[in-house]
Design an enzyme around this catalytic site. Structure first.
Site, PDB file in Angstrom:
ATOM      1  N   ASP A 196       0.891  -1.262  -0.073  1.00  0.00           N
ATOM      2  CA  ASP A 196      -0.055   0.083   0.134  1.00  0.00           C
ATOM      3  C   ASP A 196       0.797   1.215  -0.137  1.00  0.00           C
ATOM      4  OD1 ASP A 196      -2.632   1.011  -0.145  1.00  0.00           O
ATOM      5  OD2 ASP A 196      -2.840   1.318   1.863  1.00  0.00           O
ATOM      6  N   ASP A 273      -8.899  -1.829   2.742  1.00  0.00           N
ATOM      7  CA  ASP A 273      -8.676  -1.199   3.980  1.00  0.00           C
ATOM      8  C   ASP A 273      -9.763  -1.782   5.025  1.00  0.00           C
ATOM      9  OD1 ASP A 273      -6.499   0.208   2.993  1.00  0.00           O
ATOM     10  OD2 ASP A 273      -8.086   2.057   2.397  1.00  0.00           O
TER      11      ASP A 273
END
Length: 382
Positions: A196, A273
């Site tokens: 990420d 997420d």
């Protein structure tokens, strides 16, 4: 003649962030609870049918570090391919999302109806029997997925259906994909944290337009905005020149509705997420089931840690006025909280090994019964 355009000042905080926080925490909490409930039901079935091999489960367990590494590498390759061949692969992702979200919604509704005790009302046709309830559920889920696929660019209202399908997709993913132990959780979440951060913060230095690959793929070519709760301006024209990937939760900004009638702004949060920390929350609940914890201490603690990590993500986003890779905050919060709790309760060894620890423990017991007094205890534990 002088002409001036006036734009009201946009407030730094918008109530859509609160709704986004509630959706994310609800999805993670329910996904973890569902996974633990499924594990408890699985144990009950195993106790009733001892010695029988279970073959009807569709769950997929990640237990090998090599498989986790391969999974992350495939994610990186897919993201890069999406960046270079977006206009071709985006339709593949849309079709996959329609199928996966319809399946996820069906699983969620079926589990909900089973929980409230709704009968299936089976109908026999020859030698085969069909459940009317399941057929109706399948028809509803497929219809909703098709409606989203047809009207996916109607941003004025389709975000509601996309969020519903997204929640169902995330819930079913967290229930279906299980992590076998805390070691696998640490490896997977740490690798995805690096993934990420790299694709959000590092890739802008490598792309020609200075845009991160993650943002470019998540929002589509030509779209503005930031990942991790940022805003994206969506034209009111229902036929934009690009397709958008269905990989984010979207909530319209209420302040933008009052100020601008020609375009919409969304607060967004990626499915990753929600799903990635949710897999750890699900493991914590299954561990509570394994050790017989009545207060679900690991599950509750990890869910609270996820909530605090997401709050910190939104606070930093508002202070810096730029999108944040949410896993940068969610991974340390959830991993450290669950690991420190296991260490504090002197259960870290079992928490680290997970199901492997239980299998090894149970395999030793039948070898030498505890009641056999002619062997010393040190031999029995060898």
């Amino acid at each position: 003649m002088k002409v001036q355009l006036y734009a009201p000042p946009t407030p730094e905080f918008d109530a859509s962030v609160i709704i986004m926080l509630a959706i994310a925490v609800f999805t993670v909490a329910m996904g973890g609870f569902w996974s633990g409930a499924a594990e408890k039901a699985k144990q009950s079935v195993t106790a009733l049918h001892a010695g029988e091999e279970r073959t009807d489960s569709g769950d997929l367990t990640l237990y090998s570090p090599l498989k986790v590494l391969l999974f992350v590498v495939l994610m990186c390759v897919m993201l890069v391919l999406m960046y270079f061949f977006y206009k071709y692969l985006v339709y593949v992702i849309i079709v996959i999302f329609c199928l996966a979200s319809a399946t996820g919604l069906y699983s969620c509704l079926e589990a909900l109806l089973n929980a409230v005790g709704c009968s299936k009302l089976s109908v026999s046709c020859g030698e085969k029997s069909f459940s009317v309830r399941n057929l109706l559920l399948a028809a509803v889920c497929i219809t909703l997925a098709v409606v989203w696929g047809v009207y996916r660019n109607e941003d004025r209202w389709i975000w509601i259906l996309q969020d519903i399908l997204g929640i169902a997709f995330c819930l079913n993913f967290m229930k279906t994909i299980t992590l076998s132990n805390y070691k696998i959780c640490v490896i997977l979440l740490s690798l995805l944290l690096l993934y990420d951060v790299f694709f959000v913060f590092i890739t802008p230095f490598l792309t020609p337009n200075g845009e991160s690959i993650m943002v470019q793929v998540a929002l589509g070519p030509g779209a503005g905005g930031e990942k991790g709760g940022g805003d994206v301006v969506v034209p009111a024209d229902p036929t934009p020149s690009y397709e958008k990937l269905p990989v984010v939760m979207r909530i319209p900004r209420f302040s933008a509705w009052a100020e601008n009638l020609c375009e919409m702004q969304f607060s967004i949060l990626g499915y990753g997420d929600i799903i990635i920390p949710g897999l750890l929350v699900a493991y914590c609940h299954r561990f509570d089931v394994w050790i017989g914890s009545s207060n679900r201490i690991y599950y509750v603690s990890c869910t609270v840690a996820y909530t605090l990590g997401l709050v910190l993500t939104f606070v930093i986003m508002l202070l810096t006025k730029m999108g944040q890779p949410a896993l940068l905050y969610l991974v340390p919060f959830t991993l450290l909280t669950s690991g420190l709790l296991a260490w504090k309760r002197k259960e870290f060894k079992q928490f680290w090994a997970g199901t492997t620890y239980q299998v090894l423990d149970s395999s030793r017991e039948p070898l030498i019964p505890d009641g056999d007094a002619e062997y010393p205890s040190t031999v029995r534990k060898c």
